[in-house]
Design a protein around this motif. Structure first.
Motif, PDB file in Angstrom:
ATOM      1  N   ILE A  36       0.848  -1.145   0.026  1.00 48.62           N
ATOM      2  CA  ILE A  36      -0.155   0.611   0.004  1.00 48.62           C
ATOM      3  C   ILE A  36       0.634   1.692   0.500  1.00 48.62           C
ATOM      4  O   ILE A  36       1.973   1.229   0.364  1.00 48.62           O
ATOM      5  CB  ILE A  36      -1.022   0.135   1.525  1.00 48.62           C
ATOM      6  CG1 ILE A  36      -2.074  -0.883   1.551  1.00 48.62           C
ATOM      7  CG2 ILE A  36      -1.674   1.162   0.962  1.00 48.62           C
ATOM      8  CD1 ILE A  36      -2.938  -0.996   1.878  1.00 48.62           C
ATOM      9  N   VAL A  37       0.875   1.939  -0.940  1.00 51.08           N
ATOM     10  CA  VAL A  37       1.544   2.772  -1.258  1.00 51.08           C
ATOM     11  C   VAL A  37       0.365   4.101  -0.348  1.00 51.08           C
ATOM     12  O   VAL A  37      -0.699   4.698  -1.295  1.00 51.08           O
ATOM     13  CB  VAL A  37       1.853   3.480  -2.483  1.00 51.08           C
ATOM     14  CG1 VAL A  37       2.982   4.325  -2.733  1.00 51.08           C
ATOM     15  CG2 VAL A  37       2.814   1.900  -2.353  1.00 51.08           C
ATOM     16  N   GLU A  38       1.402   5.084   0.392  1.00 55.73           N
ATOM     17  CA  GLU A  38      -0.074   6.439  -0.104  1.00 55.73           C
ATOM     18  C   GLU A  38       1.080   7.768  -0.643  1.00 55.73           C
ATOM     19  O   GLU A  38       2.035   7.867  -0.310  1.00 55.73           O
ATOM     20  CB  GLU A  38       0.380   7.345   1.871  1.00 55.73           C
ATOM     21  CG  GLU A  38       0.116   6.152   2.890  1.00 55.73           C
ATOM     22  CD  GLU A  38       0.007   6.353   4.135  1.00 55.73           C
ATOM     23  OE1 GLU A  38      -0.313   7.519   4.363  1.00 55.73           O
ATOM     24  OE2 GLU A  38      -0.810   5.464   5.169  1.00 55.73           O
ATOM     25  N   ARG A  39       0.675   8.765  -0.402  1.00 58.42           N
ATOM     26  CA  ARG A  39       0.268  10.097  -1.769  1.00 58.42           C
ATOM     27  C   ARG A  39      -0.061  11.166  -0.595  1.00 58.42           C
ATOM     28  O   ARG A  39      -1.903  10.725  -0.836  1.00 58.42           O
ATOM     29  CB  ARG A  39       0.185   9.727  -3.060  1.00 58.42           C
ATOM     30  CG  ARG A  39      -0.949   9.208  -3.867  1.00 58.42           C
ATOM     31  CD  ARG A  39      -0.699   9.236  -5.114  1.00 58.42           C
ATOM     32  NE  ARG A  39      -1.737   8.838  -5.590  1.00 58.42           N
ATOM     33  CZ  ARG A  39      -3.043   9.320  -5.854  1.00 58.42           C
ATOM     34  NH1 ARG A  39      -2.779  10.894  -6.133  1.00 58.42           N
ATOM     35  NH2 ARG A  39      -4.030   8.754  -6.702  1.00 58.42           N
ATOM     36  N   PRO A  40       0.477  12.538  -1.219  1.00 57.66           N
ATOM     37  CA  PRO A  40      -0.672  13.222  -0.836  1.00 57.66           C
ATOM     38  C   PRO A  40      -1.641  13.587  -1.855  1.00 57.66           C
ATOM     39  O   PRO A  40      -1.571  13.562  -2.955  1.00 57.66           O
ATOM     40  CB  PRO A  40       0.007  14.810  -1.129  1.00 57.66           C
ATOM     41  CG  PRO A  40       1.260  13.967  -2.010  1.00 57.66           C
ATOM     42  CD  PRO A  40       1.881  12.726  -1.168  1.00 57.66           C
ATOM     43  N   LEU A  41      -3.111  14.583  -1.251  1.00 62.07           N
ATOM     44  CA  LEU A  41      -3.980  14.589  -2.574  1.00 62.07           C
ATOM     45  C   LEU A  41      -4.567  16.306  -2.403  1.00 62.07           C
ATOM     46  O   LEU A  41      -5.041  16.243  -0.876  1.00 62.07           O
ATOM     47  CB  LEU A  41      -4.889  13.900  -2.488  1.00 62.07           C
ATOM     48  CG  LEU A  41      -6.032  13.219  -3.704  1.00 62.07           C
ATOM     49  CD1 LEU A  41      -4.964  13.035  -4.581  1.00 62.07           C
ATOM     50  CD2 LEU A  41      -7.024  12.372  -3.378  1.00 62.07           C
TER      51      LEU A  41
END
Length: 203
Positions: free
Chosen positions: A177-182
């Motif tokens: 699972i990869v998190e990124r700003p949005l």
């Protein structure tokens, strides 16, 4: 009921360009370490991934249900000075022939998806992977707070693996699972989670 082709033709026809033209970061992360060969990009949209792969030396076939999207993918490739091939398929009904060293399915989510349709398409995608080749599946793990698709059930990588039912001829290379700003349409700042699954066919 709106068909997939009707929905996506309308979706792309309403704007001159929908996506940025840049490749999906999950695909870049997974594919940049691979030796170029033949690649199948299912749900290729306007061709950002297909063009990136072609620039790296892959022989790419891009597939989408929308002819508008495919025409833009070809133009994008021409503008970038590379060649790609495209075919229009409603993947629940027809699928490209042949085997490929890389099959990519990035964010294959649809508001008009029928029950089990995505799983069936991904199973067919796995059958299109050549011995020694890779299947890279990127997907959202949930909808942002402003999305109208809060009730969409985003599958986990475990869900995908359970439905693929891969044999011992496969190994899992990446399951994360990869998190990124949005940033949302009104400046909302959130963190979005995506999942990436890369599997390799040994034989």
């Amino acid at each position: 009921m709106t068909t997939a082709q009707e929905f996506w033709e309308t979706f792309y026809s309403e704007r001159d360009q929908v996506w940025s033209g840049r490749p999906n970061p999950l695909l870049v992360r997974e594919a940049e370490r691979l030796t170029p060969g033949s690649a199948l990009d299912i749900g290729c949209a306007e061709g950002g991934d297909a063009v990136w792969l072609a620039k790296r030396g892959w022989r790419v076939l891009g597939v989408d249900v929308s002819q508008v999207a495919l025409d833009r993918a070809l133009q994008h490739a021409f503008d970038a000075g590379v060649e790609i091939s495209v075919e229009r398929h409603d993947l629940k009904a027809t699928f490209p022939e042949g085997e490929y060293d890389l099959v990519s399915a990035q964010f294959l989510h649809s508001p008009v998806e029928e029950d089990g349709e995505r799983n069936s398409i991904l199973k067919r995608a796995s059958r299109a992977v050549a011995p020694g080749g890779y299947l890279i599946i990127g997907g959202h793990a949930g909808a942002p707070s402003w999305s109208e698709h809060q009730d969409y059930c985003f599958p986990t990588t475990k869900d995908v693996l359970d439905h693929l039912k891969l044999t011992d001829n496969w190994i899992v290379v990446t399951d994360e699972i990869v998190e990124r700003p949005l940033v949302g349409p009104d400046g909302q700042e959130e963190t979005r989670k995506d999942n990436v699954l890369t599997v390799k066919r040994l034989l």
